[in-house]
Structures are given as C-alpha cells and as structure tokens.
Design a protein around this motif. Sequence first.
Motif, PDB file in Angstrom:
ATOM      1  N   PRO A  99      48.860  41.768  21.220  1.00 43.56           N
ATOM      2  CA  PRO A  99      48.200  41.387  19.956  1.00 43.56           C
ATOM      3  C   PRO A  99      46.884  40.653  20.131  1.00 43.56           C
ATOM      4  CG  PRO A  99      50.037  39.922  20.399  1.00 43.56           C
ATOM      5  CD  PRO A  99      50.099  40.999  21.438  1.00 43.56           C
ATOM      6  N   GLU A 100      46.662  40.050  21.310  1.00 45.98           N
ATOM      7  CA  GLU A 100      45.446  39.269  21.514  1.00 45.98           C
ATOM      8  C   GLU A 100      44.340  40.049  22.214  1.00 45.98           C
ATOM      9  OE1 GLU A 100      44.727  36.285  20.357  1.00 45.98           O
ATOM     10  OE2 GLU A 100      46.692  36.074  19.397  1.00 45.98           O
ATOM     11  N   GLN A 101      44.698  40.988  23.096  1.00 45.60           N
ATOM     12  CA  GLN A 101      43.687  41.626  23.938  1.00 45.60           C
ATOM     13  C   GLN A 101      43.710  43.152  23.887  1.00 45.60           C
ATOM     14  OE1 GLN A 101      44.635  40.022  27.802  1.00 45.60           O
ATOM     15  NE2 GLN A 101      44.442  37.899  27.107  1.00 45.60           N
ATOM     16  N   ILE A 102      44.884  43.751  24.060  1.00 43.66           N
ATOM     17  CA  ILE A 102      44.957  45.205  24.235  1.00 43.66           C
ATOM     18  C   ILE A 102      44.642  45.935  22.935  1.00 43.66           C
ATOM     19  CG2 ILE A 102      46.441  47.140  24.882  1.00 43.66           C
ATOM     20  CD1 ILE A 102      47.981  45.147  26.681  1.00 43.66           C
ATOM     21  N   LEU A 103      45.320  45.594  21.875  1.00 42.45           N
ATOM     22  CA  LEU A 103      45.046  46.151  20.542  1.00 42.45           C
ATOM     23  C   LEU A 103      45.256  45.021  19.546  1.00 42.45           C
ATOM     24  CD1 LEU A 103      44.233  48.595  18.904  1.00 42.45           C
ATOM     25  CD2 LEU A 103      46.623  49.292  18.798  1.00 42.45           C
ATOM     26  N   PRO A 104      44.223  44.199  19.347  1.00 47.78           N
ATOM     27  CA  PRO A 104      44.367  42.956  18.581  1.00 47.78           C
ATOM     28  C   PRO A 104      44.961  43.167  17.190  1.00 47.78           C
ATOM     29  CG  PRO A 104      42.278  42.976  19.741  1.00 47.78           C
ATOM     30  CD  PRO A 104      42.879  44.350  19.914  1.00 47.78           C
ATOM     31  N   TYR A 105      45.868  42.250  16.867  1.00 48.58           N
ATOM     32  CA  TYR A 105      46.477  42.279  15.542  1.00 48.58           C
ATOM     33  C   TYR A 105      45.506  41.706  14.525  1.00 48.58           C
ATOM     34  CZ  TYR A 105      49.826  41.711  11.775  1.00 48.58           C
ATOM     35  OH  TYR A 105      50.475  41.793  10.560  1.00 48.58           O
ATOM     36  N   TYR A 107      45.183  39.618  11.934  1.00 48.11           N
ATOM     37  CA  TYR A 107      45.834  38.533  11.199  1.00 48.11           C
ATOM     38  C   TYR A 107      45.177  38.304   9.843  1.00 48.11           C
ATOM     39  CZ  TYR A 107      48.462  37.219  15.379  1.00 48.11           C
ATOM     40  OH  TYR A 107      49.314  37.215  16.453  1.00 48.11           O
ATOM     41  N   GLU A 108      43.869  38.463   9.770  1.00 50.52           N
ATOM     42  CA  GLU A 108      43.177  38.230   8.500  1.00 50.52           C
ATOM     43  C   GLU A 108      43.676  39.188   7.427  1.00 50.52           C
ATOM     44  OE1 GLU A 108      38.627  37.893   6.663  1.00 50.52           O
ATOM     45  OE2 GLU A 108      38.934  38.397   8.791  1.00 50.52           O
ATOM     46  N   ALA A 109      43.815  40.474   7.788  1.00 51.36           N
ATOM     47  CA  ALA A 109      44.320  41.458   6.825  1.00 51.36           C
ATOM     48  C   ALA A 109      45.754  41.122   6.416  1.00 51.36           C
ATOM     49  CB  ALA A 109      44.245  42.862   7.416  1.00 51.36           C
ATOM     50  N   TYR A 110      46.558  40.707   7.380  1.00 48.59           N
ATOM     51  CA  TYR A 110      47.945  40.342   7.076  1.00 48.59           C
ATOM     52  C   TYR A 110      48.009  39.124   6.158  1.00 48.59           C
ATOM     53  CZ  TYR A 110      52.548  38.238   7.774  1.00 48.59           C
ATOM     54  OH  TYR A 110      53.771  37.647   7.572  1.00 48.59           O
ATOM     55  N   PHE A 111      47.250  38.082   6.491  1.00 48.82           N
ATOM     56  CA  PHE A 111      47.281  36.868   5.682  1.00 48.82           C
ATOM     57  C   PHE A 111      46.777  37.117   4.259  1.00 48.82           C
ATOM     58  CE2 PHE A 111      46.749  34.140   9.759  1.00 48.82           C
ATOM     59  CZ  PHE A 111      48.120  34.212   9.999  1.00 48.82           C
ATOM     60  N   ASN A 112      45.857  38.047   4.111  1.00 47.13           N
ATOM     61  CA  ASN A 112      45.289  38.335   2.791  1.00 47.13           C
ATOM     62  C   ASN A 112      46.085  39.365   2.005  1.00 47.13           C
ATOM     63  OD1 ASN A 112      43.116  36.528   3.034  1.00 47.13           O
ATOM     64  ND2 ASN A 112      41.874  38.025   4.146  1.00 47.13           N
ATOM     65  N   ASN A 113      47.079  39.966   2.625  1.00 39.59           N
ATOM     66  CA  ASN A 113      47.922  40.937   1.923  1.00 39.59           C
ATOM     67  C   ASN A 113      48.787  40.181   0.911  1.00 39.59           C
ATOM     68  OD1 ASN A 113      49.888  42.822   1.123  1.00 39.59           O
ATOM     69  ND2 ASN A 113      49.901  43.825   3.124  1.00 39.59           N
ATOM     70  N   TYR A 131      65.766  33.739   6.874  1.00 40.44           N
ATOM     71  CA  TYR A 131      64.803  34.683   6.303  1.00 40.44           C
ATOM     72  C   TYR A 131      63.470  33.958   6.209  1.00 40.44           C
ATOM     73  CZ  TYR A 131      69.169  36.994   5.215  1.00 40.44           C
ATOM     74  OH  TYR A 131      70.410  37.581   5.320  1.00 40.44           O
ATOM     75  N   LEU A 132      62.552  34.306   7.098  1.00 38.22           N
ATOM     76  CA  LEU A 132      61.353  33.505   7.306  1.00 38.22           C
ATOM     77  C   LEU A 132      60.093  34.250   6.885  1.00 38.22           C
ATOM     78  CD1 LEU A 132      62.318  32.157  10.841  1.00 38.22           C
ATOM     79  CD2 LEU A 132      62.677  31.031   8.634  1.00 38.22           C
ATOM     80  N   GLU A 133      59.165  33.493   6.298  1.00 33.50           N
ATOM     81  CA  GLU A 133      57.870  34.034   5.900  1.00 33.50           C
ATOM     82  C   GLU A 133      56.773  33.149   6.471  1.00 33.50           C
ATOM     83  OE1 GLU A 133      57.639  35.354   1.681  1.00 33.50           O
ATOM     84  OE2 GLU A 133      59.712  34.607   1.534  1.00 33.50           O
ATOM     85  N   GLU A 134      55.647  33.746   6.807  1.00 36.46           N
ATOM     86  CA  GLU A 134      54.518  32.976   7.317  1.00 36.46           C
ATOM     87  C   GLU A 134      53.228  33.736   7.066  1.00 36.46           C
ATOM     88  OE1 GLU A 134      52.248  30.311   8.218  1.00 36.46           O
ATOM     89  OE2 GLU A 134      54.337  29.759   8.648  1.00 36.46           O
ATOM     90  N   LYS A 135      52.289  33.092   6.369  1.00 34.61           N
ATOM     91  CA  LYS A 135      51.005  33.717   6.069  1.00 34.61           C
ATOM     92  C   LYS A 135      49.813  32.813   6.422  1.00 34.61           C
ATOM     93  CE  LYS A 135      51.799  37.841   4.119  1.00 34.61           C
ATOM     94  NZ  LYS A 135      51.394  38.151   2.758  1.00 34.61           N
ATOM     95  N   LYS A 138      49.134  31.835  13.002  1.00 38.11           N
ATOM     96  CA  LYS A 138      49.311  32.943  13.932  1.00 38.11           C
ATOM     97  C   LYS A 138      50.481  32.680  14.871  1.00 38.11           C
ATOM     98  CE  LYS A 138      44.392  34.220  14.218  1.00 38.11           C
ATOM     99  NZ  LYS A 138      43.252  34.412  15.157  1.00 38.11           N
ATOM    100  N   GLU A 139      50.535  31.466  15.380  1.00 33.94           N
ATOM    101  CA  GLU A 139      51.559  31.122  16.359  1.00 33.94           C
ATOM    102  C   GLU A 139      52.961  31.256  15.768  1.00 33.94           C
ATOM    103  OE1 GLU A 139      47.723  29.732  17.496  1.00 33.94           O
ATOM    104  OE2 GLU A 139      48.873  29.270  15.664  1.00 33.94           O
ATOM    105  N   ARG A 140      53.127  30.847  14.518  1.00 33.70           N
ATOM    106  CA  ARG A 140      54.455  30.928  13.908  1.00 33.70           C
ATOM    107  C   ARG A 140      54.821  32.378  13.605  1.00 33.70           C
ATOM    108  NH1 ARG A 140      57.181  30.023   8.817  1.00 33.70           N
ATOM    109  NH2 ARG A 140      59.183  28.986   9.212  1.00 33.70           N
ATOM    110  N   VAL A 141      53.852  33.200  13.205  1.00 30.36           N
ATOM    111  CA  VAL A 141      54.114  34.632  12.987  1.00 30.36           C
ATOM    112  C   VAL A 141      54.668  35.258  14.263  1.00 30.36           C
ATOM    113  CG1 VAL A 141      53.056  36.895  12.584  1.00 30.36           C
ATOM    114  CG2 VAL A 141      52.415  34.952  11.155  1.00 30.36           C
ATOM    115  N   VAL A 142      53.972  34.990  15.379  1.00 26.90           N
ATOM    116  CA  VAL A 142      54.399  35.553  16.662  1.00 26.90           C
ATOM    117  C   VAL A 142      55.771  35.000  17.060  1.00 26.90           C
ATOM    118  CG1 VAL A 142      53.886  35.668  19.126  1.00 26.90           C
ATOM    119  CG2 VAL A 142      52.059  35.977  17.454  1.00 26.90           C
TER     120      VAL A 142
END
Length: 282
Positions: A99-105, A107-113, A131-135, A138-142
Amino acid sequence: MEKKIQIDARTALVLEGGGMRGVFTCGVLDSFMDRGIRFPYVIGVSAGACNGLSYMSGQRGRAKFSNIDLLQKYHYIGLKYLWKKRNIMDFDLLFHDFPEQILPYDYEAYFNNPARYVMVTTNCLTGGANYLEEKRSKERVVGIARASSSLPFVCPIVRVDGIPMLDGGIVDSIPLAHALADGCTKAVVVLTRNAGYRKKIQGTRVPSFIYKKYPLLQQAINRRSVVYNEQLDLVERLEASGQAVVIRPEQPVQVGRIERDVCKLTALYDEGYRCGMELECI
C-alpha cells in the motif's frame, strides 16, 4: 434466479472472507466499478475487508493485482514465513510495502468516500465480533485490515486500540445480520462458496495450550462451523424472500484458503467478474 436490486440509502454490500478464495470477490467488485455500481454501506470480513478497501477507494484492478500478480512475483504465502515471522503470509509486504510503495493505496479517495465501510475482527478477549470503522487514520485502517485477515493458528494476534484481535471470520464470516442491525433493509451478499455449501461439523477442539490466555476465543473457534452454517441459512432465507441478492461461485471452488496456484486464482477471478456482471440495478 434473477439478480436485480434497486440500490437506495438502506442497501448494504456484504463481503465474505475466505482467504485466497476472495479473488472471486475481486472479480465481482471490479465488475461493479466498471459499471459505476456503488453502495452506501459496505461491510467486509478478512479477505473481503481487504478487497473491499480497493473498492471503496475506486482502485479498479488493485485487489486482483494484490491477490494474483503480487503473489506470482513475491510468493508471499509459505511455511518459510511461518518459520521466520510466525506468519504463513508476508504481512510486511501486504500491509506496508504494497500500500505504501508497490501500488499505493488512495487513502484520500477512501476518506472522502461518503459510504460507510465496516471491517469485522474477532476480539480475543470476548470471543465476539468487533465491527470497526475508520476514515481518518491511515495506521488504524491498516491495523484493522491486518487484524481482520489474521488467520487463527498461522498468523499472529494483532492489537487494535490495544485489544488483541484475529480474523473476523472466526465469529462472523458473513455479517449480513449486522448490516440489518445497522439499519439496512436489503443487501447484495458476495459469497466465496457455491450454493448449498455447508461446513462439516467436526468434534475437534482447540487444544487447551493454544490461546490459553483467551478461553472465549477458544470457544468461538470451536463453534465456528456451526455459526457459519447458521449464517448461510440466514443468507438463503433472505435470498428466498427477496431481501438479499446473492452472488456466489457457480461450481464448488477448487481454490484453497492459502492457494498459490495462479492459474486457479485467475480462473476464479474471471468467474467472479462474470457473476458480478449478472447483477442488474433497477
């Protein structure tokens, strides 16, 4: 059975786990993204939680790349990782390098969804589901995704918010009931097993020395087959009543939970894409 649904504010998308069988879900989700099909509420477990993250960020093909291309190049499943890292999979590659280097995730698109995204973990202390949610973090999502995917026995316990957690599939492999409890009235459910599948009820028990600090977790693992079959019963009842549309493999799946055969994985992805294309939004 026709697969039609009218998506409104109370429609859920429910994503089962299943380890590498989740490539079926990758295909389904890519077919949804190709047609702009979105849901206001998405809930995923284990592999379903990880694949769902790429759907939530709108990164078509990213989950397939992770499950097939990345596996083919780095061979990230194997006993060597269990020996070196006490983990059957290279989680450092999957949850950091990828998610950080090879094919970056994105996060901005996810947080804004604006859609809600729920990931399911098993709480080792209570033996129940979280049942967990995080927007925002980044660290907690991972961390949540990592915990949701940590298979018992072959992956380490992951702490989220200081709580020891494992794969959400131990207690809630198909979180349809939770989606309904959260206010949804209908759902599209993506399974990774064919129609009619049920787990064999075995009399084996977790040895007392394994997870001895977590007796309620031991009980949850011992009951997993019974609970999973009950969840499949619910899915089929709601499918029959028209409250749920179910997308599942058409034939018994030949892909294992920690499958490494890229040809088998690609075929299952392709089947998922075809099955996803059968959903008609009205």
